[in-house]
Design a protein around this motif. Structure first.
Motif, PDB file in Angstrom:
ATOM      1  N   PRO A 183      -7.779 -16.397  35.668  1.00 42.09           N
ATOM      2  CA  PRO A 183      -8.457 -16.650  34.392  1.00 42.09           C
ATOM      3  C   PRO A 183      -9.097 -15.391  33.806  1.00 42.09           C
ATOM      4  O   PRO A 183      -9.077 -15.195  32.585  1.00 42.09           O
ATOM      5  CB  PRO A 183      -9.517 -17.703  34.759  1.00 42.09           C
ATOM      6  N   ARG A 186      -6.337 -13.347  32.365  1.00 43.09           N
ATOM      7  CA  ARG A 186      -5.864 -13.973  31.124  1.00 43.09           C
ATOM      8  C   ARG A 186      -6.789 -13.652  29.949  1.00 43.09           C
ATOM      9  O   ARG A 186      -6.340 -13.396  28.828  1.00 43.09           O
ATOM     10  CB  ARG A 186      -5.768 -15.482  31.331  1.00 43.09           C
ATOM     11  N   SER A 187      -8.089 -13.640  30.224  1.00 45.87           N
ATOM     12  CA  SER A 187      -9.037 -13.383  29.142  1.00 45.87           C
ATOM     13  C   SER A 187      -9.039 -11.923  28.713  1.00 45.87           C
ATOM     14  O   SER A 187      -9.412 -11.612  27.578  1.00 45.87           O
ATOM     15  CB  SER A 187     -10.450 -13.788  29.579  1.00 45.87           C
ATOM     16  N   GLY A 213      -3.453 -19.257  33.674  1.00 45.20           N
ATOM     17  CA  GLY A 213      -3.220 -18.109  32.808  1.00 45.20           C
ATOM     18  C   GLY A 213      -1.822 -17.540  32.810  1.00 45.20           C
ATOM     19  O   GLY A 213      -1.525 -16.623  32.041  1.00 45.20           O
TER      20      GLY A 213
END
Length: 242
Positions: A183, A186-187, A213
């Motif tokens: 995650p 992904r961010s 993600g």
């Protein structure tokens, strides 16, 4: 659409629980099995091809790797991406020309050599040359080896990914990234992310990786190893027969 356009489209607007799953064929026969099962694209694994040709991972001569990729591409009608390791020391223009001759429309390129991370800025410059030589003819997946050969710091992986995306990479592959940091990656990463999937039941299934993600999931030589175990079982049964 031509194959590279189809391949690009497969990476776009995917639902979180529906990442693009790319099996890794090691020869023409396995490629046909995967496409007959319904997979829309394939990604050859360098280690899987190496083992199928009798080499250790990383020891396949460039000529043999390109020939193996060409056999896979000829055998199927779907887009094929090829793992080209670190590029075999070829100049970007020659690398791209030789890959396109195989019929593949994508490539995986590593940012390490001999287990050592490359300078990210120099690697980004090299990727930019690959992008320039390829134009829109290839989908470039830039592997980020921070978790495999670096300190495993997600921030370093995000920094490298940003350089590679800016250089023209279409997708990045933080190989070996722990599931828990997906995650965060992904961010912090723009564009599609490739995640390594497991086949031994010890990790999330592709849908779960997508929710964490992943845009796409590959398996390296895992499917070849799985097939080898099945063959080993069949060979054992043959030995039992009179």
């Amino acid at each position: 659409m031509n194959k590279v356009d189809v391949f690009r489209a497969l990476h776009r607007r995917r639902a979180p629980d529906d990442p693009l799953v790319l099996p890794g064929p090691w020869d023409a026969a396995s490629a046909r099995v995967f496409t007959q099962t319904g997979f829309p694209a394939l990604a050859t694994p360098s280690a899987g091809i190496a083992h199928s040709l009798g080499y250790e991972d990383g020891a396949v001569p460039a000529d043999e790797m390109f020939a193996a990729v060409a056999r896979v591409s000829r055998a199927v009608d779907v887009p094929v991406s090829a793992d080209l390791e670190g590029g075999y020391g070829l100049a970007p223009k020659e690398l791209v020309e030789r890959l396109l001759e195989t019929g593949a429309v994508g490539c995986n390129l590593e940012d390490s050599g001999g287990g050592v991370l490359k300078d990210p800025h120099q690697h980004a410059e090299w990727l930019a040359e690959v992008r320039h030589a390829a134009g829109a003819a290839l989908l470039v997946n830039a592997r980020v080896d921070v978790f495999a050969y670096g300190d495993g710091n997600p921030e370093r992986a995000i920094e490298r990914a940003a350089l590679y995306v800016a250089a023209g990479a279409d997708c990045v592959y933080p190989i070996g990234a722990p599931t828990g940091v997906l995650p965060l990656l992904r961010s912090g990463i723009q564009g599609p992310i490739n995640v390594h999937g497991r086949l031994d039941g010890g990790g999330p299934i592709p849908a779960e990786l997508g929710e964490l993600g992943a845009t796409r999931v590959t398996f390296g030589p895992g499917l070849l190893r799985w097939a080898s175990l099945a063959l080993e079982g069949m060979a054992g049964e043959l030995m039992k027969r009179p």
